[in-house]
Design a protein around this motif. Structure first.
Motif, PDB file in Angstrom:
ATOM      1  N   GLY B  14      18.757  -1.491  44.212  1.00  0.00           N
ATOM      2  CA  GLY B  14      18.885  -0.166  44.807  1.00  0.00           C
ATOM      3  C   GLY B  14      18.442  -0.190  46.260  1.00  0.00           C
ATOM      4  N   ARG B  15      19.020   0.743  47.031  1.00  0.00           N
ATOM      5  CA  ARG B  15      18.657   0.838  48.450  1.00  0.00           C
ATOM      6  C   ARG B  15      18.476   2.304  48.834  1.00  0.00           C
ATOM      7  N   GLY B  16      17.997   3.112  47.842  1.00  0.00           N
ATOM      8  CA  GLY B  16      17.769   4.531  48.088  1.00  0.00           C
ATOM      9  C   GLY B  16      16.291   4.820  48.310  1.00  0.00           C
ATOM     10  N   ALA B  17      15.910   6.084  48.079  1.00  0.00           N
ATOM     11  CA  ALA B  17      14.542   6.530  48.365  1.00  0.00           C
ATOM     12  C   ALA B  17      13.505   5.744  47.567  1.00  0.00           C
ATOM     13  N   ALA B  18      13.768   5.554  46.274  1.00  0.00           N
ATOM     14  CA  ALA B  18      12.797   4.853  45.431  1.00  0.00           C
ATOM     15  C   ALA B  18      12.652   3.406  45.913  1.00  0.00           C
ATOM     16  N   ALA B  19      13.790   2.781  46.229  1.00  0.00           N
ATOM     17  CA  ALA B  19      13.780   1.382  46.662  1.00  0.00           C
ATOM     18  C   ALA B  19      13.035   1.229  47.989  1.00  0.00           C
ATOM     19  N   GLY B  40      22.178  -3.426  46.877  1.00  0.00           N
ATOM     20  CA  GLY B  40      22.839  -2.137  46.652  1.00  0.00           C
ATOM     21  C   GLY B  40      24.163  -2.051  47.368  1.00  0.00           C
ATOM     22  N   VAL B  41      24.868  -0.969  47.096  1.00  0.00           N
ATOM     23  CA  VAL B  41      26.146  -0.709  47.775  1.00  0.00           C
ATOM     24  C   VAL B  41      26.061   0.646  48.477  1.00  0.00           C
ATOM     25  N   GLY B  42      27.038   0.913  49.301  1.00  0.00           N
ATOM     26  CA  GLY B  42      27.062   2.211  49.987  1.00  0.00           C
ATOM     27  C   GLY B  42      26.066   2.228  51.131  1.00  0.00           C
ATOM     28  N   GLY B  46      20.737   5.533  50.313  1.00  0.00           N
ATOM     29  CA  GLY B  46      21.195   6.091  49.046  1.00  0.00           C
ATOM     30  C   GLY B  46      21.553   7.566  49.106  1.00  0.00           C
ATOM     31  N   THR B  47      21.325   8.266  48.021  1.00  0.00           N
ATOM     32  CA  THR B  47      21.811   9.638  47.840  1.00  0.00           C
ATOM     33  C   THR B  47      21.169  10.631  48.801  1.00  0.00           C
ATOM     34  N   CYS B  48      19.848  10.630  48.891  1.00  0.00           N
ATOM     35  CA  CYS B  48      19.138  11.719  49.578  1.00  0.00           C
ATOM     36  C   CYS B  48      19.622  11.917  51.005  1.00  0.00           C
ATOM     37  N   SER B  56      22.931  18.589  52.470  1.00  0.00           N
ATOM     38  CA  SER B  56      22.997  19.908  51.820  1.00  0.00           C
ATOM     39  C   SER B  56      22.100  20.904  52.547  1.00  0.00           C
ATOM     40  N   LYS B  57      20.940  20.435  53.008  1.00  0.00           N
ATOM     41  CA  LYS B  57      20.059  21.369  53.730  1.00  0.00           C
ATOM     42  C   LYS B  57      20.617  21.676  55.118  1.00  0.00           C
ATOM     43  N   TYR B  58      21.276  20.692  55.719  1.00  0.00           N
ATOM     44  CA  TYR B  58      21.922  20.935  57.024  1.00  0.00           C
ATOM     45  C   TYR B  58      22.993  22.016  56.870  1.00  0.00           C
ATOM     46  N   LEU B 121      26.683  -5.027  43.796  1.00  0.00           N
ATOM     47  CA  LEU B 121      26.029  -4.490  42.602  1.00  0.00           C
ATOM     48  C   LEU B 121      25.331  -5.620  41.870  1.00  0.00           C
ATOM     49  N   GLY B 122      24.151  -5.325  41.352  1.00  0.00           N
ATOM     50  CA  GLY B 122      23.402  -6.353  40.628  1.00  0.00           C
ATOM     51  C   GLY B 122      23.560  -6.186  39.127  1.00  0.00           C
ATOM     52  N   LYS B 123      23.566  -7.334  38.444  1.00  0.00           N
ATOM     53  CA  LYS B 123      23.627  -7.308  36.976  1.00  0.00           C
ATOM     54  C   LYS B 123      22.659  -8.374  36.469  1.00  0.00           C
ATOM     55  N   ALA B 318      12.268   3.132  38.836  1.00  0.00           N
ATOM     56  CA  ALA B 318      11.852   4.298  39.628  1.00  0.00           C
ATOM     57  C   ALA B 318      13.075   5.082  40.077  1.00  0.00           C
ATOM     58  N   GLY B 319      12.887   6.376  40.254  1.00  0.00           N
ATOM     59  CA  GLY B 319      13.948   7.222  40.820  1.00  0.00           C
ATOM     60  C   GLY B 319      14.839   7.863  39.774  1.00  0.00           C
ATOM     61  N   ASP B 320      16.046   8.217  40.211  1.00  0.00           N
ATOM     62  CA  ASP B 320      16.957   9.006  39.369  1.00  0.00           C
ATOM     63  C   ASP B 320      17.486   8.257  38.151  1.00  0.00           C
ATOM     64  N   CYS B 321      17.245   6.948  38.062  1.00  0.00           N
ATOM     65  CA  CYS B 321      17.708   6.209  36.880  1.00  0.00           C
ATOM     66  C   CYS B 321      16.681   6.253  35.753  1.00  0.00           C
ATOM     67  N   PHE B 327      14.731  15.398  38.865  1.00  0.00           N
ATOM     68  CA  PHE B 327      15.321  14.312  39.645  1.00  0.00           C
ATOM     69  C   PHE B 327      15.256  14.707  41.117  1.00  0.00           C
ATOM     70  N   LEU B 328      14.251  14.186  41.790  1.00  0.00           N
ATOM     71  CA  LEU B 328      13.968  14.600  43.165  1.00  0.00           C
ATOM     72  C   LEU B 328      13.645  13.395  44.024  1.00  0.00           C
ATOM     73  N   GLU B 329      13.941  13.528  45.305  1.00  0.00           N
ATOM     74  CA  GLU B 329      13.622  12.466  46.256  1.00  0.00           C
ATOM     75  C   GLU B 329      12.132  12.191  46.260  1.00  0.00           C
ATOM     76  N   THR B 330      11.348  13.293  46.241  1.00  0.00           N
ATOM     77  CA  THR B 330       9.896  13.145  46.310  1.00  0.00           C
ATOM     78  C   THR B 330       9.367  12.343  45.121  1.00  0.00           C
TER      79      THR B 330
HETATM   80  C1  LIG Z   1      23.509  17.471  46.669  1.00  0.00           C
HETATM   81  C2  LIG Z   1      22.109  16.998  46.366  1.00  0.00           C
HETATM   82  C3  LIG Z   1      21.035  17.641  46.967  1.00  0.00           C
HETATM   83  C4  LIG Z   1      19.750  17.203  46.722  1.00  0.00           C
HETATM   84  N1  LIG Z   1      18.713  17.855  47.323  1.00  0.00           N
HETATM   85  C5  LIG Z   1      17.449  17.442  47.125  1.00  0.00           C
HETATM   86  C6  LIG Z   1      16.373  18.058  47.798  1.00  0.00           C
HETATM   87  O1  LIG Z   1      16.567  18.985  48.596  1.00  0.00           O
HETATM   88  N2  LIG Z   1      15.127  17.605  47.583  1.00  0.00           N
HETATM   89  C7  LIG Z   1      14.872  16.561  46.719  1.00  0.00           C
HETATM   90  O2  LIG Z   1      13.708  16.177  46.548  1.00  0.00           O
HETATM   91  N3  LIG Z   1      15.881  15.946  46.056  1.00  0.00           N
HETATM   92  C8  LIG Z   1      17.157  16.367  46.245  1.00  0.00           C
HETATM   93  N4  LIG Z   1      18.191  15.725  45.608  1.00  0.00           N
HETATM   94  C9  LIG Z   1      17.875  14.603  44.695  1.00  0.00           C
HETATM   95  C10 LIG Z   1      17.629  13.300  45.467  1.00  0.00           C
HETATM   96  O3  LIG Z   1      18.682  13.095  46.358  1.00  0.00           O
HETATM   97  C11 LIG Z   1      17.480  12.145  44.503  1.00  0.00           C
HETATM   98  O4  LIG Z   1      16.489  12.448  43.558  1.00  0.00           O
HETATM   99  C12 LIG Z   1      17.085  10.840  45.190  1.00  0.00           C
HETATM  100  O5  LIG Z   1      17.949  10.581  46.262  1.00  0.00           O
HETATM  101  C13 LIG Z   1      17.102   9.675  44.192  1.00  0.00           C
HETATM  102  O6  LIG Z   1      16.799   8.485  44.852  1.00  0.00           O
HETATM  103  P1  LIG Z   1      16.967   7.072  44.131  1.00  0.00           P
HETATM  104  O7  LIG Z   1      16.361   6.069  45.031  1.00  0.00           O
HETATM  105  O8  LIG Z   1      16.492   7.145  42.732  1.00  0.00           O
HETATM  106  O9  LIG Z   1      18.531   6.845  44.001  1.00  0.00           O
HETATM  107  P2  LIG Z   1      19.674   6.729  45.119  1.00  0.00           P
HETATM  108  O10 LIG Z   1      19.247   7.246  46.406  1.00  0.00           O
HETATM  109  O11 LIG Z   1      20.889   7.277  44.483  1.00  0.00           O
HETATM  110  O12 LIG Z   1      19.831   5.162  45.320  1.00  0.00           O
HETATM  111  C14 LIG Z   1      20.406   4.361  44.357  1.00  0.00           C
HETATM  112  C15 LIG Z   1      20.756   3.033  44.961  1.00  0.00           C
HETATM  113  O13 LIG Z   1      21.092   2.141  43.911  1.00  0.00           O
HETATM  114  C16 LIG Z   1      22.200   1.365  44.299  1.00  0.00           C
HETATM  115  N5  LIG Z   1      22.832   0.853  43.081  1.00  0.00           N
HETATM  116  C17 LIG Z   1      23.543   1.495  42.126  1.00  0.00           C
HETATM  117  N6  LIG Z   1      23.919   0.641  41.158  1.00  0.00           N
HETATM  118  C18 LIG Z   1      23.421  -0.571  41.488  1.00  0.00           C
HETATM  119  C19 LIG Z   1      23.450  -1.866  40.894  1.00  0.00           C
HETATM  120  N7  LIG Z   1      24.056  -2.113  39.745  1.00  0.00           N
HETATM  121  N8  LIG Z   1      22.831  -2.873  41.544  1.00  0.00           N
HETATM  122  C20 LIG Z   1      22.191  -2.663  42.699  1.00  0.00           C
HETATM  123  N9  LIG Z   1      22.127  -1.473  43.304  1.00  0.00           N
HETATM  124  C21 LIG Z   1      22.731  -0.432  42.710  1.00  0.00           C
HETATM  125  C22 LIG Z   1      23.031   2.291  45.149  1.00  0.00           C
HETATM  126  O14 LIG Z   1      23.829   1.508  45.983  1.00  0.00           O
HETATM  127  C23 LIG Z   1      21.923   3.043  45.917  1.00  0.00           C
HETATM  128  O15 LIG Z   1      21.550   2.318  47.051  1.00  0.00           O
HETATM  129  C24 LIG Z   1      19.512  16.107  45.847  1.00  0.00           C
HETATM  130  C25 LIG Z   1      20.586  15.447  45.260  1.00  0.00           C
HETATM  131  C26 LIG Z   1      21.869  15.874  45.522  1.00  0.00           C
HETATM  132  C27 LIG Z   1      23.016  15.129  44.899  1.00  0.00           C
END
Ligand SMILES: Cc1cc2nc3c(=O)[nH]c(=O)nc-3n(C[C@H](O)[C@H](O)[C@H](O)COP(=O)(O)OP(=O)(O)OC[C@H]3O[C@@H](n4cnc5c(N)ncnc54)[C@H](O)[C@@H]3O)c2cc1C
Lengths: 77, 479
Positions: B14-19, B40-42, B46-48, B56-58, B121-123, B318-321, B327-330
C-alpha cells in the motif's frame, strides 16, 4: 528448559562499543542463554530458554528502551 | 523480471495514509536504518489525498462559496448571485490535489532513502514474500520482509443493478475528472460520501436526488441528528427517497433513467448523471491472504487485534482494509503507527472508543464515543441532553441555528461517554468531546472549562450545563 534461537534486527549500532552495550544488556535478561551480535549486518542471534522468555520480550530489553537509541525488531517469526 | 528476492526489514503493501504513516514512524524509530519496501498502484498517497478527503472537502468549500451569498442569513444583506465557471473550479481542485500529493507525499518520501517504492500489486507467495505484478499482470519484482504490513485500502462498491454498467455512472473515484456540472444527479446511497458529494453539487446548482435503501440517513449517528440533517438538506432542495431499492437503470435519450421500488411501488426519475455511493470494499482479494495465513471477516476485511496484529505472526494490517466500524484517514494513520510501534516491541493499542468521525455537509456532523442507544444497551441506562443551536447566541447572530449538540453521560457519575454535534463547525469543536470521552471527563469538567462567548463551542458548555439546570431560566453568562 526449551532452547530457541531468535534472530533480531538491531538498529543504531555504529561501533564495537555499541555491540558490547547491546550484548551486555541482552545477556542480563532472564532467560537469555547466549548472544551473538553482528555489527556488519545490524543483527543478533540470541539463544533463549523459551520456557522462561518469549522472543518478543527481547524487544522490551532495557537496552532497546528510551533513552537508549538502540531499537530492535524480530526477524524470523 | 528480477527474480532474485529483494530483502527488506519491512514490506508495506500500500502507498496510502496508513502506509505512509507506518513508513515514516518505522524510519523514525530506526533512525532511518530500517529498509522498507512500499508497494502499490495509482497515485502516491492513496485514497485520501487523491480521491477522498482532500478533493471532497475542496469541492464542498467551493460550493459553499457559491451558495452562501445566494442565501444570506442576516438582515440587510441582499442575495448576491455568484459568477463561477465549474470547469475552472474542477481544474483548481485537480491542481490543489496534485500540489497536496506532491508536498505531503511524493516529496516527503523522497527524503527517506531507506524506503524503496515499487509500482504494482503485491500478492503473497508465502508469509514473508510478495510478488509484485504490473498492470498487465507481468511479475516485476519479488520482495521479502522480516515484518509485513498490509495497508491496501478499499475501493467503491458497484451494486449489481440491471443496466447500470451500460448506462454509465460516476463514483467517488471518478467524479474528480468531470468538467461540466450535471444539471441533475441521482445519488445512490445516502451515507457520508453520498451526502457530501450531493450537497456540493446541489450548492453549485444541480438538482440532487438521493436514493437510500435504509429508512434513516447516517445510521451511526444519533437519530435526532440524522433526521435534522435530512430536514435541512431537504430545505435546501435535496430530494430523498428512503427505503428505496434501485431495480433498473437505462439510457433515455440524453438522460439516464433510474427505476426504483419504494413503499409506493415502482418509481422512476430521469437524471443527467448517476453517482454510486453505496459503500466501499477492501482491496484484499488479490493478496492471496490464505497463503499468508491472514484471516478475514465475511466482507474480506482483515481481522486484527487492537495491536494491529493479524492472525499470522509478523504480519500486521492497518487502514481501510481492516475489519472495524469506522473508515477514516485519521484512523488509518494511527493504525499504521500502532502496527509499526508494536513491531519494535511496544504495547500500543488503537483506541477506537475516543476516535472522532465527521460528515462535512453544512451543517457538519461530528461525533465521538457511544450514542445514547449504544450506552443504554450496554449498561442498562444512560443520561443525555440535547441542546439546540437556536438557544446559542453566536448561532442566532449569524442565523445559522440549524444544529444540535447531544451529550451522553454515564448516570452513575456523569462521565461523558459520547458527544455528537450538528453545527456549522462541528468538525472543529468535536475535539472537546474527544478529550472528554478519551480522558473520562465529567460534565462538571466541561462546565468549569472556559469557553469563548459568543462562539459555537460555547454550545458544548451549554449542553453540559443543561444536565444541571433549566437553560431557559439561565442568563447568558451563568457559570
Ligand atoms: C470521497 C471520500 C471522502 C473521504 N473523506 C474523509 C474525510 O474527510 N476524513 C477522513 O478521515 N477520511 C475520509 N475518507 C476516508 C479516507 O480517505 C480513508 O479512510 C483513507 O484514505 C484510507 O487509507 P488507507 O491507507 O487505508 O488506504 P488507501 O489510501 O486507499 O491506500 C491503499 C493503497 O493500497 C494499494 N494497494 C491496493 N491493492 C494492493 C495490492 N494488492 N498490493 C499492493 N498495494 C495495493 C493502493 O495502490 C493504495 O496505494 C474519505 C473517503 C472517500 C472515498
Amino acid at each position: 528448559m526449551k532452547e530457541e534461537r531468535v534472530k533480531l534486527r538491531i538498529y543504531g549500532m555504529t561501533c564495537d562499543d555499541c555491540v558490547n552495550t547491546v550484548s551486555h544488556g541482552l545477556k542480563k535478561q532472564d532467560g537469555v542463554l547466549d548472544v551473538k551480535i553482528s555489527l556488519k549486518d545490524g543483527s543478533g542471534e540470541i539463544e533463549i530458554d523459551s520456557d522462561k522468555i518469549e522472543p518478543e520480550k527481547l524487544l522490551k530489553n532495557e537496552v532497546f528502551e528510551k533513552p537508549s537509541h538502540y531499537r530492535a525488531t524480530l526477524m524470523d517469526q | 523480471m528480477n527474480s532474485e528476492v529483494q530483502k527488506f526489514d519491512l514490506v508495506i503493501l500500500g502507498r496510502g495514509a496508513a502506509a505512509f504513516s507506518a513508513a515514516i514512524k518505522a524510519s523514525e524509530l530506526s533512525n532511518g536504518e530500517m529498509t522498507i519496501a512500499m508497494i502499490g498502484v495509482g497515485p502516491l498517497g492513496g485514497t485520501c489525498v487523491n480521491f477522498g478527503c482532500v478533493p471532497s472537502k475542496y469541492l464542498l468549500e467551493a460550493s459553499h462559496s457559491v451558495f452562501r451569498p445566494e442565501h444570506p442569513r442576516m438582515a440587510g444583506i441582499h442575495t448576491t448571485m455568484v459568477k463561477y465557471e465549474f470547469s475552472e473550479v474542477m481544474e483548481g481542485l485537480r491542481s490543489y490535489v496534485g500540489h497536496a500529493r506532491d508536498t505531503k507525499y511524493a516529496k516527503v518520501i523522497e527524503n527517506y532513502s531507506n524506503v524503496s517504492l515499487f509500482t504494482g500489486l503485491g500478492k503473497f507467495v508465502d508469509k514473508k514474500t510478495v510478488v509484485v505484478s504490473d498492470s498487465n499482470g507481468k511479475d516485476v519484482a519479488v520482495v521479502s520482509g522480516s515484518n509485513m504490513l498490509i495497508a491496501t485500502g478499499s475501493h467503491p462498491t458497484v451494486p449489481n443493478i440491471e443496466g447500470l454498467k451500460e448506462t454509465g455512472f460516476l463514483t467517488s473515484d471518478t467524479i474528480w475528472g468531470i468538467n461540466d456540472l450535471p444539471e441533475s444527479v441521482a445519488i445512490i446511497g445516502g451515507g457520508a460520501i453520498g451526502l457530501e458529494l450531493g450537497q456540493a453539487l446541489l450548492h453549485f446548482g444541480s438538482k440532487v436526488t438521493v436514493i437510500e435503501a435504509l429508512d434513516s440517513l447516517l445510521p451511526q449517528t444519533e437519530p435526532e441528528i440524522g433526521s435534522a440533517l435530512k430536514m435541512y438538506l431537504e430545505e435546501e432542495g435535496m430530494k430523498f427517497y428512503m427505503r428505496a431499492r434501485v431495480s433498473k437503470i437505462n439510457k433515455n435519450g440524453g438522460m439516464k433513467s433510474v427505476e426504483f421500488i419504494t413503499h409506493k411501488g415502482n418509481e422512476k426519475i430521469d437524471v443527467q448523471e448517476i453517482i454510486i455511493a453505496t459503500g466501499r470494499q477492501p482491496n484484499t482479494e488479490y493478496l492471496d491472504l490464505k497463503t499468508a495465513g491472514v484471516d478475514t471477516d465475511p466482507r474480506g476485511l482483515i481481522i486484527t487485534s487492537r495491536t494491529m496484529k493479524t492472525s499470522a505472526s509478523g504480519i500486521y494490517a492497518a487502514g481501510d482494509c481492516v475489519s472495524k466500524k469506522m473508515f477514516l484517514e485519521t484512523l488509518a494513520a494511527r493504525e499504521g503507527v500502532t502496527a509499526v510501534s508494536n513491531m519494535f516491541g511496544e504495547d500500543m493499542k488503537i483506541d477506537y472508543e475516543s476516535a472522532t468521525w465527521a460528515v462535512f455537509t453544512n451543517p457538519q456532523v461530528a461525533g465521538v464515543g457511544m450514542t445514547e442507544n449504544e450506552f443504554s444497551r450496554k449498561n442498562g441506562s444512560c443520561s443525555c441532553r440535547i441542546f439546540s443551536l437556536e438557544n446559542l447566541t453566536k448561532a442566532s447572530i449569524t442565523g445559522e441555528t440549524e444544529g444540535i449538540i447531544k451529550i451522553t453521560v454515564d448516570p452513575k457519575d456523569n462521565t461523558v461517554v459520547g458527544m455528537q454535534i450538528l453545527a456549522p463547525n462541528a468538525t472543529d469543536i468535536i475535539t472537546e468531546g474527544a478529550y472528554a470521552v478519551g480522558k473520562g471527563y465529567k460534565i462538571d469538567d466541561i462546565i468549569a472549562t472556559s469557553h469563548i462567548f459568543p462562539s459555537i463551542s460555547e454550545g458544548v458548555k451549554l449542553a453540559a450545563q443543561s444536565f444541571i439546570r433549566d437553560l431557559s431560566k439561565m442568563a447568558c453568562c451563568v457559570e
